[in-house]
Design a protein around this motif. Structure first.
Motif, PDB file in Angstrom:
ATOM      1  N   LYS A  59      -3.885   1.638  -2.243  1.00 23.70           N
ATOM      2  CA  LYS A  59      -4.189   2.484  -1.087  1.00 23.70           C
ATOM      3  C   LYS A  59      -3.168   2.160  -0.015  1.00 23.70           C
ATOM      4  O   LYS A  59      -3.165   1.055   0.529  1.00 23.70           O
ATOM      5  CB  LYS A  59      -5.598   2.208  -0.578  1.00 23.70           C
ATOM      6  N   GLU A  60      -2.289   3.093   0.240  1.00 28.68           N
ATOM      7  CA  GLU A  60      -1.220   2.930   1.231  1.00 28.68           C
ATOM      8  C   GLU A  60      -0.429   1.658   0.907  1.00 28.68           C
ATOM      9  O   GLU A  60       0.171   1.561  -0.154  1.00 28.68           O
ATOM     10  CB  GLU A  60      -1.804   2.912   2.637  1.00 28.68           C
ATOM     11  N   ARG A  61      -0.410   0.690   1.797  1.00 28.30           N
ATOM     12  CA  ARG A  61       0.396  -0.516   1.591  1.00 28.30           C
ATOM     13  C   ARG A  61      -0.350  -1.613   0.832  1.00 28.30           C
ATOM     14  O   ARG A  61       0.183  -2.704   0.635  1.00 28.30           O
ATOM     15  CB  ARG A  61       0.857  -1.060   2.953  1.00 28.30           C
ATOM     16  N   LEU A  62      -1.567  -1.335   0.408  1.00 27.26           N
ATOM     17  CA  LEU A  62      -2.400  -2.339  -0.255  1.00 27.26           C
ATOM     18  C   LEU A  62      -2.534  -2.047  -1.747  1.00 27.26           C
ATOM     19  O   LEU A  62      -2.696  -0.903  -2.156  1.00 27.26           O
ATOM     20  CB  LEU A  62      -3.801  -2.363   0.372  1.00 27.26           C
ATOM     21  N   PRO A  78       3.965  -4.855   5.443  1.00 28.90           N
ATOM     22  CA  PRO A  78       2.843  -4.681   6.374  1.00 28.90           C
ATOM     23  C   PRO A  78       3.292  -4.274   7.766  1.00 28.90           C
ATOM     24  O   PRO A  78       4.416  -4.577   8.200  1.00 28.90           O
ATOM     25  CB  PRO A  78       2.187  -6.068   6.387  1.00 28.90           C
ATOM     26  N   LYS A  79       2.356  -3.612   8.467  1.00 22.05           N
ATOM     27  CA  LYS A  79       2.559  -3.206   9.848  1.00 22.05           C
ATOM     28  C   LYS A  79       1.536  -3.934  10.729  1.00 22.05           C
ATOM     29  O   LYS A  79       0.507  -4.409  10.223  1.00 22.05           O
ATOM     30  CB  LYS A  79       2.373  -1.693   9.982  1.00 22.05           C
ATOM     31  N   VAL A 108      -0.057  -9.650  11.613  1.00 21.67           N
ATOM     32  CA  VAL A 108       1.275  -9.100  11.372  1.00 21.67           C
ATOM     33  C   VAL A 108       1.946  -8.869  12.720  1.00 21.67           C
ATOM     34  O   VAL A 108       1.419  -8.119  13.560  1.00 21.67           O
ATOM     35  CB  VAL A 108       1.209  -7.783  10.588  1.00 21.67           C
ATOM     36  N   PHE A 109       3.089  -9.493  12.914  1.00 20.18           N
ATOM     37  CA  PHE A 109       3.792  -9.409  14.193  1.00 20.18           C
ATOM     38  C   PHE A 109       4.964  -8.452  14.097  1.00 20.18           C
ATOM     39  O   PHE A 109       5.659  -8.425  13.095  1.00 20.18           O
ATOM     40  CB  PHE A 109       4.274 -10.804  14.599  1.00 20.18           C
TER      41      PHE A 109
END
Lengths: 110, 112
Positions: A59-62, A78-79, A108-109
């Motif tokens: 799902k998206e980035r996961l 990651p965002k 996440v920075f």
């Protein structure tokens, strides 16, 4: 006794830096393994259910994967909005209750 | 489609008092679950109701109780509150036995 252990407890990533979260489990007859995302002070948000070893869901980035002893949640590029606590839970065939791990707190920075 | 709703959002009580938390499941869902999330701890299973009956309970004392109404909404009652009852109480609902559980926003209880 059914048990879920998540690692690491906390993870700090730079935006775009991919990584994986681990969920190790012992359960008498796995019916399903669940991943949830929880933002501070809110209820868990359902992400994935995995039922058998070898299964993968995206799902998206996961992307979640499952083996007979553990599950991984891979986070690609990651965002900052992916920052949250990610919870893993297992459900045995004999019951409806979920056994949760204590979660991985992801930051996440930019 | 409306999600699981819980009320109130926050609650402050003193030791020895009693509290009632409420939960409305997603429309069509017949199973309701209650979990406790204390600070620094994982979610701990409290109670499971299905079709108006208590089906299972976790390792909590009897002063934690609840019920499910004919419209499938549910109440969690906690008697003789103790300081360690301070936690986020989460309600979840599912279509039925062993279906995916969807959580509400929780009720934050503080016991002083």
């Amino acid at each position: 006794e059914d048990q879920v252990t998540q690692s690491p407890e906390a993870l700090r990533l730079q935006e775009g830096e991919s990584s994986s979260l681990n969920c190790s489990y012992t359960v008498s007859g796995l019916r399903g393994l669940f991943w949830y995302r929880q933002d501070p002070g809110k209820g868990p948000e359902f992400l994935f259910t995995l039922y058998s070893a070898g299964e993968e869901k995206e799902k998206e980035r996961l992307k979640a994967t499952l083996t007979k002893k553990e599950s991984f949640l891979h986070i690609t590029a990651p965002k900052p909005e992916d920052s949250a606590t990610y919870l893993c839970a297992v459900q045995a065939r004999s019951t409806d209750k979920l056994i949760f791990g204590t979660g991985t707190r992801l930051q996440v920075f930019p | 489609e409306a999600g699981v709703t819980q009320s109130p959002t926050h609650l402050i009580k003193t030791r020895g008092q009693q509290v009632t938390l409420r939960c409305s499941p997603i429309s069509g869902h017949t199973s309701v679950y209650w979990y406790q999330q204390a600070l620094g701890l994982g979610l701990q299973f409290l109670l499971w109701y299905d079709e108006g009956e208590e089906r299972n309970r976790g390792n909590f004392p009897p002063r934690f109780s609840g019920r499910q109404f004919p419209n499938y909404s549910s109440e969690l009652n906690v008697n003789a509150l103790e300081l360690e009852d301070s936690a986020l109480y989460l309600c979840a609902s599912s279509l039925g036995f062993q279906e995916t559980q969807y959580f509400g926003p929780g009720t934050r209880l503080l016991v002083l």
